[in-house]
Design a protein around this motif. Structure first.
Motif, mmCIF file in Angstrom:
data_model
loop_
_atom_site.group_PDB
_atom_site.id
_atom_site.type_symbol
_atom_site.label_atom_id
_atom_site.label_comp_id
_atom_site.label_asym_id
_atom_site.label_seq_id
_atom_site.Cartn_x
_atom_site.Cartn_y
_atom_site.Cartn_z
ATOM 1 N N GLY A 19 0.822 -1.205 0.000
ATOM 2 C CA GLY A 19 0.000 0.000 0.000
ATOM 3 C C GLY A 19 0.858 1.258 0.000
ATOM 4 O O GLY A 19 0.564 2.223 -0.717
ATOM 5 N N TRP A 22 2.336 1.578 -3.434
ATOM 6 C CA TRP A 22 1.331 2.110 -4.369
ATOM 7 C C TRP A 22 1.227 3.622 -4.236
ATOM 8 O O TRP A 22 1.169 4.343 -5.247
ATOM 9 N N PHE A 106 -3.997 0.210 -7.282
ATOM 10 C CA PHE A 106 -4.027 -0.263 -5.901
ATOM 11 C C PHE A 106 -4.300 -1.763 -5.869
ATOM 12 O O PHE A 106 -3.644 -2.508 -5.114
#
Length: 259
Positions: A19, A22, A106
């Motif tokens: 995450g 990203w 994502f």
């Protein structure tokens, strides 16, 4: 700690770091960092599972050291390339296909987080192995690891040296290991996963270790490895790479055919 709790912990950690990766690529527009984080995430998973496993100290130390060093070497190599070069052509092509829509990228990064957990399964099998002696299987595992890591590092070095020469722009590397396989780096990456099959030999969860070489072969051969790389090579090197495909084995090293 049970193997399933370990696996959930690895997945949560992987989801968090991918995450963050990203979020970083949302600014840099360089998705190559996903491979760096995958490699380092696998290394971290090996160390964590070794530390929290319930098996003998010998298999746990071996899986922790060998898995972590392999991932760190690959992650460092990928970062050295990603940090100074434009976005890898494979991801640039994917960006043209799906655009810059944040949620699509994502999901792509989170899929890679899931793969970190998937490839941690062989480590779980080894870290649960109660056998606590350095026997024949351990010697064989270390031998496979040394050959595979040295082979992958050599293939990476040969390709990096070839690409660094401006006279080779637009040409296909056919030197060293690349004369005998179109993807020697992938071959040794696949071979590396047999290390954990050997280290898990005799363990109750031995079958989990087989996921490593099986899943890695599927991804390299049919999904994200060879198909993406060869499509990009044909786009950038055209007839030269097509000729390379006709004369050189795809994955398993062997002598090339005559033109």
């Amino acid at each position: 700690m049970s193997v399933w709790v370990q696996l959930v912990c690895v997945w949560c950690f992987a989801a968090a770091v991918q995450g963050l990766a990203w979020a970083g690529q949302q600014r840099s527009r360089n998705a190559g960092v996903v491979d760096v984080v995958w490699s380092l995430g696998v290394a971290a998973a090996a160390a964590f599972i070794a530390a929290s496993g319930s098996g003998g100290i010998v298999p746990r130390v071996l899986v922790g050291v060998l898995g972590a060093v392999w991932g760190l070497r690959l992650g460092t190599h990928l970062w050295q390339r990603t940090s100074v070069e434009p976005e890898d052509g494979r991801y640039a092509q994917l960006r043209q296909t799906i655009g810059n829509t944040p949620w699509k990228w994502f999901m792509f990064f989170q899929f890679q987080a899931l793969l970190i957990a998937l490839f941690a399964m062989p480590f779980l099998a080894v870290a649960a192995n109660p056998q606590n002696r350095f026997g024949i299987a351990c010697f064989a595992a270390v031998g496979v690891w040394l050959i595979s890591v040295a082979g992958e590092a050599l293939a990476d070095h040969q390709l990096r040296t070839f690409r660094a020469n401006p006279q080779n722009a637009g040409k296909t590397c056919r030197t060293g290991l690349w004369r005998y396989s179109r993807h020697p780096n992938y071959f040794f990456e696949w071979l590396h996963w047999f290390t954990y099959v050997l280290l898990a030999w005799g363990a109750p969860l031995w079958w989990l270790a087989c996921a490593g070489p099986i899943v890695m072969y599927i991804f390299l051969r049919w999904l994200s490895g060879i198909p993406w790389t060869e499509a990009q090579s044909l786009r950038t090197r055209g007839a030269d790479y097509a000729n390379y495909q006709r004369t050189t084995p795809m994955l398993f090293p062997w002598f090339p055919k005559d033109n």
